[in-house]
Motif scaffolding. Structure first.
Motif, PDB file in Angstrom:
ATOM      1  N   THR A 320       0.836  -1.190   0.000  1.00 10.79           N
ATOM      2  CA  THR A 320       0.000   0.000   0.000  1.00 10.79           C
ATOM      3  C   THR A 320       0.872   1.242   0.000  1.00 10.79           C
ATOM      4  O   THR A 320       2.010   1.227   0.473  1.00 10.79           O
ATOM      5  N   GLY A 321       0.333   2.306  -0.544  1.00 10.51           N
ATOM      6  CA  GLY A 321       1.033   3.574  -0.549  1.00 10.51           C
ATOM      7  C   GLY A 321       0.415   4.514   0.465  1.00 10.51           C
ATOM      8  O   GLY A 321      -0.504   4.169   1.195  1.00 10.51           O
ATOM      9  N   PRO A 322       0.923   5.731   0.549  1.00 14.94           N
ATOM     10  CA  PRO A 322       0.369   6.717   1.470  1.00 14.94           C
ATOM     11  C   PRO A 322      -1.079   7.048   1.116  1.00 14.94           C
ATOM     12  O   PRO A 322      -1.445   7.070  -0.062  1.00 14.94           O
ATOM     13  N   VAL A 323      -1.889   7.301   2.104  1.00 13.91           N
ATOM     14  CA  VAL A 323      -3.301   7.608   1.912  1.00 13.91           C
ATOM     15  C   VAL A 323      -3.578   9.009   2.428  1.00 13.91           C
ATOM     16  O   VAL A 323      -3.253   9.346   3.562  1.00 13.91           O
ATOM     17  N   VAL A 324      -4.162   9.838   1.582  1.00 11.34           N
ATOM     18  CA  VAL A 324      -4.498  11.198   1.978  1.00 11.34           C
ATOM     19  C   VAL A 324      -5.823  11.187   2.744  1.00 11.34           C
ATOM     20  O   VAL A 324      -6.836  10.735   2.231  1.00 11.34           O
ATOM     21  N   GLU A 325      -5.788  11.677   3.956  1.00  9.40           N
ATOM     22  CA  GLU A 325      -7.001  11.763   4.773  1.00  9.40           C
ATOM     23  C   GLU A 325      -7.496  13.191   4.930  1.00  9.40           C
ATOM     24  O   GLU A 325      -8.642  13.425   5.281  1.00  9.40           O
ATOM     25  N   GLY A 326      -6.615  14.150   4.711  1.00  8.31           N
ATOM     26  CA  GLY A 326      -6.996  15.546   4.876  1.00  8.31           C
ATOM     27  C   GLY A 326      -5.886  16.456   4.402  1.00  8.31           C
ATOM     28  O   GLY A 326      -4.895  16.007   3.813  1.00  8.31           O
ATOM     29  N   PRO A 327      -6.020  17.768   4.632  1.00  5.97           N
ATOM     30  CA  PRO A 327      -5.009  18.729   4.182  1.00  5.97           C
ATOM     31  C   PRO A 327      -3.650  18.453   4.812  1.00  5.97           C
ATOM     32  O   PRO A 327      -3.546  17.821   5.865  1.00  5.97           O
ATOM     33  N   HIS A 328      -2.603  18.947   4.153  1.00  3.58           N
ATOM     34  CA  HIS A 328      -1.240  18.832   4.655  1.00  3.58           C
ATOM     35  C   HIS A 328      -0.783  20.209   5.105  1.00  3.58           C
ATOM     36  O   HIS A 328      -0.775  21.166   4.322  1.00  3.58           O
ATOM     37  N   VAL A 329      -0.397  20.335   6.374  1.00  4.57           N
ATOM     38  CA  VAL A 329       0.075  21.598   6.933  1.00  4.57           C
ATOM     39  C   VAL A 329       1.599  21.540   7.021  1.00  4.57           C
ATOM     40  O   VAL A 329       2.163  20.577   7.563  1.00  4.57           O
ATOM     41  N   TYR A 330       2.272  22.544   6.494  1.00  2.00           N
ATOM     42  CA  TYR A 330       3.735  22.542   6.471  1.00  2.00           C
ATOM     43  C   TYR A 330       4.259  23.967   6.445  1.00  2.00           C
ATOM     44  O   TYR A 330       3.489  24.907   6.646  1.00  2.00           O
ATOM     45  N   ALA A 331       5.575  24.140   6.238  1.00  2.00           N
ATOM     46  CA  ALA A 331       6.237  25.458   6.246  1.00  2.00           C
ATOM     47  C   ALA A 331       5.948  26.183   7.558  1.00  2.00           C
ATOM     48  O   ALA A 331       5.407  27.293   7.578  1.00  2.00           O
ATOM     49  N   ASP A 332       6.300  25.523   8.662  1.00  2.00           N
ATOM     50  CA  ASP A 332       6.093  26.074  10.002  1.00  2.00           C
ATOM     51  C   ASP A 332       4.623  26.393  10.275  1.00  2.00           C
ATOM     52  O   ASP A 332       4.306  27.350  10.995  1.00  2.00           O
ATOM     53  N   GLY A 333       3.738  25.607   9.676  1.00  2.00           N
ATOM     54  CA  GLY A 333       2.314  25.786   9.900  1.00  2.00           C
ATOM     55  C   GLY A 333       1.678  26.902   9.111  1.00  2.00           C
ATOM     56  O   GLY A 333       0.481  27.172   9.271  1.00  2.00           O
ATOM     57  N   LEU A 334       2.445  27.542   8.216  1.00  2.00           N
ATOM     58  CA  LEU A 334       1.924  28.688   7.466  1.00  2.00           C
ATOM     59  C   LEU A 334       1.243  28.294   6.160  1.00  2.00           C
ATOM     60  O   LEU A 334       0.523  29.094   5.573  1.00  2.00           O
TER      61      LEU A 334
END
Length: 357
Positions: A320-334
């Motif tokens: 299995t590969g990665p499964v998207v469940e919701g948005p991805h938050v990154y760049a120090d949360g910005l």
């Protein structure tokens, strides 16, 4: 916060993430780079191209799902106007790419439309982040639905609005300019060829009408709502078009209106750039926030699995590969990424903001 999903050439069986490898993309400085793990400090440069090169190869591979069900939603009477009780909840929608049935299901799950496909969310506010067509089976059906929901939501005291994505520019260019050569910075290119290579669907072109073209050409490129700066692409190239939201939107519309193939191609090229916030981090995000306002950026364009560097595993034993469940938050949360990779057997994301709201 999320994990992810991939897409590739036509297949006879159900596609899984390990069937596909990460394609190269154009970064902010021109070279093509292979997607890396988020923990990597720098991408590996695969091949240097001239400054300003834009992909005339596939931006992402294409899967034509054999199990996609065509859903026709007949327009019904607009809902009654609701009393003005202030702004309703805010929702954003990631890239749709012609997957009409998945969009309908996702909007119904969030209570934004009813079983008949009509707006039922009253004063709610709904923003689409662009890329309505290409790759999937019914891009024109998606546009028709969004246009209808815009009228129904307004009548109910809410709204449904949309941003300009790079695939709107690509479809507009393919329709207007066809095989007219454009200055790509790396040899001969045409909108028609780029559109086909990036998932252009003949059925969409056959059904494209003037009112669809007019609607796409008038879309805004940037908006700020409740402290969220909404854009389609995770790029700082918006700064090339103005130092205010109004300035960027006016410049984009004027560029499209002038109907110059090279100018529109350059606009498409810049909107196709990606990974600025992954590679540049919070500093890149702040360059937009400091100019246009807002406290966080919400974008589509780059599928979350590619932002995470979790597509294209060399482990052939992985089931299995990665499964998207919701948005991805990154760049120090910005930065909040909203493209769940529906074209890659991922998830079409519809999310209420603030997260957890």
């Amino acid at each position: 916060m999320t994990q992810g999903a991939g897409q590739g050439p036509e297949v006879e069986r159900t596609a899984t993430l390990r069937d596909f490898r990460v394609p190269a993309y154009v970064n902010e400085t021109g070279p093509y780079v292979r997607s890396t793990h988020p923990g990597d400090t720098a991408p590996a440069v695969e091949e240097a191209y001239p400054e300003g090169y834009t992909p005339t190869e596939r931006d992402l591979p294409v899967i034509n799902r054999g199990d996609t069900v065509q859903v026709t939603v007949e327009p019904g009477p607009a809902p009654a106007v609701q009393p003005n009780t202030g702004p309703g909840p805010l929702y954003v929608v990631g890239d749709v790419h012609g997957y009409l049935d998945e969009l309908i299901a996702a909007l119904q799950e969030k209570g934004l439309i009813d079983a008949a496909g009509q707006w039922c969310a009253g004063t709610a506010r709904l923003w689409f982040l662009g890329d309505f067509t290409d790759r999937g089976p019914d891009g024109i059906g998606v546009i028709d639905l969004v246009m209808r929901l815009s009228a129904e939501a307004a009548a109910a005291g809410g709204y449904c609005k949309a941003l300009m994505g790079n695939h709107e520019l690509l479809l507009l260019g393919a329709k207007r300019f066809g095989d007219t050569p454009v200055n790509s910075g790396a040899g001969t290119a045409t909108f028609q060829a780029a559109w086909l290579l990036n998932g252009g669907q003949k059925t969409d072109m056959d059904r494209l009408q003037d009112h669809h073209l007019q609607w796409m050409a008038r879309l805004d490129a940037v908006e700020e709502v409740d402290g969220y700066l909404l854009v389609h692409s995770d790029t700082t190239a918006y700064l090339d078009y103005g130092d205010s939201i109004e300035g960027v939107n006016d410049t984009v519309r004027e560029t499209i209106t002038r109907n110059d193939a090279d100018e529109v191609w350059d606009l498409f090229r810049k909107f196709t750039k990606r990974f600025s916030f992954r590679e540049g981090g919070a500093e890149a995000v702040r360059s937009l926030l400091d100019t246009y306002g807002g406290t966080r950026i919400v974008h589509g364009h780059s599928p979350i699995p590619y932002l995470l560097g979790e597509v294209g595993s060399e482990d052939e034993d992985e089931d299995t590969g990665p499964v998207v469940e919701g948005p991805h938050v990154y760049a120090d949360g910005l930065a909040i990424a909203m493209d769940g990779g529906v074209t890659m057997a991922g998830k079409l994301l519809v999310q209420q903001l603030p997260l957890g709201g």
